[in-house]
Motif scaffolding. Structure first.
Motif, PDB file in Angstrom:
ATOM      1  N   PRO A  69       0.297  -1.310  -0.072  1.00 19.02           N
ATOM      2  CA  PRO A  69      -0.048   0.522  -0.409  1.00 19.02           C
ATOM      3  C   PRO A  69       0.812   1.342  -0.325  1.00 19.02           C
ATOM      4  O   PRO A  69       0.683   2.234  -0.715  1.00 19.02           O
ATOM      5  CB  PRO A  69      -0.709   0.287   1.228  1.00 19.02           C
ATOM      6  N   GLU A  70       2.126   1.117   0.536  1.00 22.74           N
ATOM      7  CA  GLU A  70       3.026   2.503   0.644  1.00 22.74           C
ATOM      8  C   GLU A  70       4.735   2.064   0.512  1.00 22.74           C
ATOM      9  O   GLU A  70       4.610   0.755   0.155  1.00 22.74           O
ATOM     10  CB  GLU A  70       3.882   2.954   1.872  1.00 22.74           C
ATOM     11  N   PRO A  71       5.598   2.950  -0.052  1.00 28.17           N
ATOM     12  CA  PRO A  71       6.784   2.203  -1.438  1.00 28.17           C
ATOM     13  C   PRO A  71       7.461   1.650   0.139  1.00 28.17           C
ATOM     14  O   PRO A  71       8.774   1.074  -0.479  1.00 28.17           O
ATOM     15  CB  PRO A  71       6.529   3.360  -1.602  1.00 28.17           C
ATOM     16  N   ASP A  72       6.939   1.609   1.052  1.00 22.29           N
ATOM     17  CA  ASP A  72       8.402   1.730   1.720  1.00 22.29           C
ATOM     18  C   ASP A  72       7.353   1.261   3.350  1.00 22.29           C
ATOM     19  O   ASP A  72       8.020   0.988   4.215  1.00 22.29           O
ATOM     20  CB  ASP A  72       8.871   3.172   3.128  1.00 22.29           C
ATOM     21  N   ASP A  73       6.374   0.160   2.665  1.00 25.00           N
ATOM     22  CA  ASP A  73       6.072  -0.956   3.730  1.00 25.00           C
ATOM     23  C   ASP A  73       6.884  -1.961   4.244  1.00 25.00           C
ATOM     24  O   ASP A  73       6.464  -2.804   3.520  1.00 25.00           O
ATOM     25  CB  ASP A  73       4.564  -0.817   3.197  1.00 25.00           C
ATOM     26  N   THR A  74       7.627  -2.101   4.154  1.00 25.66           N
ATOM     27  CA  THR A  74       8.712  -2.968   4.575  1.00 25.66           C
ATOM     28  C   THR A  74       7.291  -4.312   4.868  1.00 25.66           C
ATOM     29  O   THR A  74       7.356  -5.616   4.533  1.00 25.66           O
ATOM     30  CB  THR A  74       9.793  -3.069   5.347  1.00 25.66           C
ATOM     31  N   THR A 131      17.950  -1.490   7.155  1.00 20.53           N
ATOM     32  CA  THR A 131      17.850  -0.531   8.000  1.00 20.53           C
ATOM     33  C   THR A 131      16.939   0.941   7.770  1.00 20.53           C
ATOM     34  O   THR A 131      17.505   0.976   6.474  1.00 20.53           O
ATOM     35  CB  THR A 131      18.996   0.004   8.996  1.00 20.53           C
ATOM     36  N   PRO A 132      17.059   1.430   8.829  1.00 23.68           N
ATOM     37  CA  PRO A 132      15.549   2.001   8.968  1.00 23.68           C
ATOM     38  C   PRO A 132      17.160   3.937   8.513  1.00 23.68           C
ATOM     39  O   PRO A 132      16.619   5.041   7.940  1.00 23.68           O
ATOM     40  CB  PRO A 132      15.022   2.826   9.776  1.00 23.68           C
ATOM     41  N   LEU A 133      17.758   3.499   9.372  1.00 22.11           N
ATOM     42  CA  LEU A 133      18.748   4.335   9.113  1.00 22.11           C
ATOM     43  C   LEU A 133      19.994   4.982   7.934  1.00 22.11           C
ATOM     44  O   LEU A 133      20.677   5.162   8.178  1.00 22.11           O
ATOM     45  CB  LEU A 133      19.727   3.905  10.829  1.00 22.11           C
ATOM     46  N   GLY A 134      20.192   3.651   7.736  1.00 21.80           N
ATOM     47  CA  GLY A 134      21.591   3.808   7.119  1.00 21.80           C
ATOM     48  C   GLY A 134      23.133   2.617   7.137  1.00 21.80           C
ATOM     49  O   GLY A 134      22.621   2.957   7.946  1.00 21.80           O
ATOM     50  N   THR A 135      23.877   2.090   6.142  1.00 25.80           N
ATOM     51  CA  THR A 135      24.351   1.458   7.044  1.00 25.80           C
ATOM     52  C   THR A 135      25.399   0.822   5.281  1.00 25.80           C
ATOM     53  O   THR A 135      25.103   1.608   5.069  1.00 25.80           O
ATOM     54  CB  THR A 135      24.210   0.506   8.258  1.00 25.80           C
ATOM     55  N   GLU A 136      26.824   1.083   5.843  1.00 27.77           N
ATOM     56  CA  GLU A 136      27.820   0.486   4.951  1.00 27.77           C
ATOM     57  C   GLU A 136      28.524  -0.314   5.872  1.00 27.77           C
ATOM     58  O   GLU A 136      29.136  -0.300   7.009  1.00 27.77           O
ATOM     59  CB  GLU A 136      28.278   1.792   4.302  1.00 27.77           C
ATOM     60  N   GLY A 137      29.576  -1.333   4.451  1.00 29.92           N
ATOM     61  CA  GLY A 137      30.181  -2.114   5.037  1.00 29.92           C
ATOM     62  C   GLY A 137      30.543  -2.517   3.937  1.00 29.92           C
ATOM     63  O   GLY A 137      31.169  -2.606   2.865  1.00 29.92           O
ATOM     64  N   HIS A 138      31.568  -4.294   4.288  1.00 33.52           N
ATOM     65  CA  HIS A 138      32.539  -4.807   3.155  1.00 33.52           C
ATOM     66  C   HIS A 138      31.466  -6.312   3.104  1.00 33.52           C
ATOM     67  O   HIS A 138      30.581  -6.622   4.632  1.00 33.52           O
ATOM     68  CB  HIS A 138      33.654  -5.540   4.134  1.00 33.52           C
ATOM     69  N   GLN A 155      20.490   0.653  -2.604  1.00 33.27           N
ATOM     70  CA  GLN A 155      21.861   0.614  -2.227  1.00 33.27           C
ATOM     71  C   GLN A 155      22.980   0.290  -3.053  1.00 33.27           C
ATOM     72  O   GLN A 155      22.514   0.626  -4.747  1.00 33.27           O
ATOM     73  CB  GLN A 155      21.876  -1.288  -2.495  1.00 33.27           C
ATOM     74  N   TRP A 156      23.934   0.665  -2.914  1.00 35.63           N
ATOM     75  CA  TRP A 156      25.477   0.746  -3.663  1.00 35.63           C
ATOM     76  C   TRP A 156      26.463   0.178  -3.322  1.00 35.63           C
ATOM     77  O   TRP A 156      26.561  -0.170  -2.427  1.00 35.63           O
ATOM     78  CB  TRP A 156      25.742   2.422  -3.309  1.00 35.63           C
ATOM     79  N   ALA A 157      27.254   0.115  -4.951  1.00 30.31           N
ATOM     80  CA  ALA A 157      28.449  -0.663  -4.339  1.00 30.31           C
ATOM     81  C   ALA A 157      29.251  -0.579  -5.171  1.00 30.31           C
ATOM     82  O   ALA A 157      29.062   0.017  -6.665  1.00 30.31           O
ATOM     83  CB  ALA A 157      27.818  -2.291  -4.349  1.00 30.31           C
ATOM     84  N   PHE A 158      30.712  -0.866  -5.126  1.00 27.47           N
ATOM     85  CA  PHE A 158      31.871  -1.153  -5.817  1.00 27.47           C
ATOM     86  C   PHE A 158      32.742  -1.807  -5.483  1.00 27.47           C
ATOM     87  O   PHE A 158      33.105  -2.219  -4.386  1.00 27.47           O
ATOM     88  CB  PHE A 158      32.106   0.396  -5.763  1.00 27.47           C
ATOM     89  N   ALA A 159      33.628  -2.328  -6.342  1.00 23.47           N
ATOM     90  CA  ALA A 159      34.727  -2.860  -6.086  1.00 23.47           C
ATOM     91  C   ALA A 159      35.615  -3.078  -7.372  1.00 23.47           C
ATOM     92  O   ALA A 159      35.275  -2.859  -8.430  1.00 23.47           O
ATOM     93  CB  ALA A 159      34.485  -4.188  -6.808  1.00 23.47           C
ATOM     94  N   PRO A 160      36.837  -2.228  -6.831  1.00 22.26           N
ATOM     95  CA  PRO A 160      38.080  -2.349  -7.390  1.00 22.26           C
ATOM     96  C   PRO A 160      38.802  -3.319  -8.348  1.00 22.26           C
ATOM     97  O   PRO A 160      38.055  -4.608  -8.296  1.00 22.26           O
ATOM     98  CB  PRO A 160      39.299  -2.077  -6.391  1.00 22.26           C
ATOM     99  N   PRO A 161      39.126  -3.371  -9.698  1.00 27.41           N
ATOM    100  CA  PRO A 161      39.641  -2.172  -9.987  1.00 27.41           C
ATOM    101  C   PRO A 161      38.212  -0.971 -10.848  1.00 27.41           C
ATOM    102  O   PRO A 161      39.037  -0.314 -11.243  1.00 27.41           O
ATOM    103  CB  PRO A 161      40.727  -2.498 -11.439  1.00 27.41           C
ATOM    104  N   TYR A 184      29.723  -1.655  -0.167  1.00 24.35           N
ATOM    105  CA  TYR A 184      28.243  -1.864  -0.383  1.00 24.35           C
ATOM    106  C   TYR A 184      27.464  -0.663   0.974  1.00 24.35           C
ATOM    107  O   TYR A 184      28.562  -0.721   2.232  1.00 24.35           O
ATOM    108  CB  TYR A 184      27.424  -2.844  -0.492  1.00 24.35           C
ATOM    109  N   LYS A 185      26.751   0.087   0.170  1.00 29.28           N
ATOM    110  CA  LYS A 185      25.905   0.802   1.105  1.00 29.28           C
ATOM    111  C   LYS A 185      24.441   0.660   1.559  1.00 29.28           C
ATOM    112  O   LYS A 185      24.147   1.339  -0.073  1.00 29.28           O
ATOM    113  CB  LYS A 185      26.670   2.557   0.759  1.00 29.28           C
ATOM    114  N   MET A 186      23.620   0.785   2.202  1.00 31.85           N
ATOM    115  CA  MET A 186      22.805   0.733   2.153  1.00 31.85           C
ATOM    116  C   MET A 186      21.979   2.172   2.790  1.00 31.85           C
ATOM    117  O   MET A 186      22.433   2.698   3.460  1.00 31.85           O
ATOM    118  CB  MET A 186      22.082  -0.186   3.009  1.00 31.85           C
ATOM    119  N   HIS A 187      21.250   3.211   1.875  1.00 29.37           N
ATOM    120  CA  HIS A 187      20.764   4.242   2.296  1.00 29.37           C
ATOM    121  C   HIS A 187      19.553   4.089   3.465  1.00 29.37           C
ATOM    122  O   HIS A 187      19.442   3.233   3.448  1.00 29.37           O
ATOM    123  CB  HIS A 187      20.869   4.911   1.356  1.00 29.37           C
ATOM    124  N   GLU A 188      18.934   5.636   4.117  1.00 29.15           N
ATOM    125  CA  GLU A 188      18.415   5.398   4.970  1.00 29.15           C
ATOM    126  C   GLU A 188      17.681   4.803   4.498  1.00 29.15           C
ATOM    127  O   GLU A 188      16.657   5.213   3.522  1.00 29.15           O
ATOM    128  CB  GLU A 188      18.087   7.069   4.766  1.00 29.15           C
TER     129      GLU A 188
END
Length: 241
Positions: A69-74, A131-138, A155-161, A184-188
């Motif tokens: 019913p709502e786009p954030d109704d987890t 998470t409703p707050l946002g987080t990032e890590g490995h 979610q954002w992510a990246f891997a070198p090169p 990776y990073k998960m936004h709020e």
């Protein structure tokens, strides 16, 4: 001077003791030869124990988003997913955790969120994490393929090169093949349906390490072990590996 009887006895004992190191070297050599063969064989047949399909789960995640019913109704999405899985897979084939209120904190790779364990077995797990707050890590280095189906947020992510950012909005899936790692990073306000297939017990140390060495939150660690162990045992009892 002739040796005494006791000296001869001591020498005989030493002579008998010499083969023991040889025996242990032989055992270690046999294990080094056979264990990789057994692991390689099991790895080659593990797919026969998979029940879930990444494509079907991605479609289910998209359907949960569309019906919310709502786009954030987890909470609604979690209930929608578990209802659909229950209707699709009989309890004789796979055991599911229907208690969608059973959320626990999860700290892994420097990231923190909460998870609801829907399924856990030796070769598969299915959770909702976010998470409703946002987080990032490995992401961790794992022996399983990981499919991160974004339900809410981004979610954002990246891997070198490759130094460009990967972007995964709601409705998309981020596939992390086994043996690869990313930041990776998960936004709020980001939640995802996460599916892993491979050797799940080998992933558990990554999930427990922060609790043992950083947060020292042994209450959360206990609940994580309790729920995961309970679900794995429930599945083993119906011969779901």
């Amino acid at each position: 001077m002739p040796s005494t009887k006791s000296e001869r006895s001591t020498g005989a004992k030493k002579a008998k003791a010499q083969p023991f190191p040889i025996k242990w070297v032989a055992i270690a050599s046999a294990l080094m030869f056979f264990v990789p063969l057994v692991c390689s064989f099991l790895d080659s047949i593990k797919e026969r124990w998979y029940v879930f399909n990444p494509t079907s789960l991605h479609e289910l995640a998209q359907a949960a988003i569309a019906h919310a019913p709502e786009p954030d109704d987890t909470a609604f999405m979690a209930d929608y997913i578990i209802r659909n899985l229950t209707a699709t897979y009989p309890s004789t084939q796979i055991a599911l955790n229907h208690d969608s209120s059973e959320w626990v904190f999860n700290n892994a790779g420097g990231a923190m969120g909460a998870m609801y364990i829907i399924h856990a077995s030796i070769t598969e797990y299915l959770i909702i994490f976010g998470t409703p707050l946002g987080t990032e890590g490995h992401t961790g280095l794992h022996t399983a393929d990981d499919y991160f189906n974004i339900l809410v947020g981004e979610q954002w992510a990246f891997a070198p090169p490759n130094l460009k950012m990967e972007r995964y909005p709601a409705g998309s899936v981020h596939h992390l093949p086994r043996g690869l790692t990313k930041q990776y990073k998960m936004h709020e306000g980001c939640f995802a349906l996460e599916y892993a297939r491979g050797w799940i017990p080998l992933m558990l140390p990554f999930g427990f390490a922060d609790g043992l060495t950083s947060t020292l939150d042994y209450v959360t660690l206990w609940h994580t072990v309790r729920i995961t162990g309970r679900e794995i045992i429930r599945n083993l009892l119906i011969f779901k590996i």
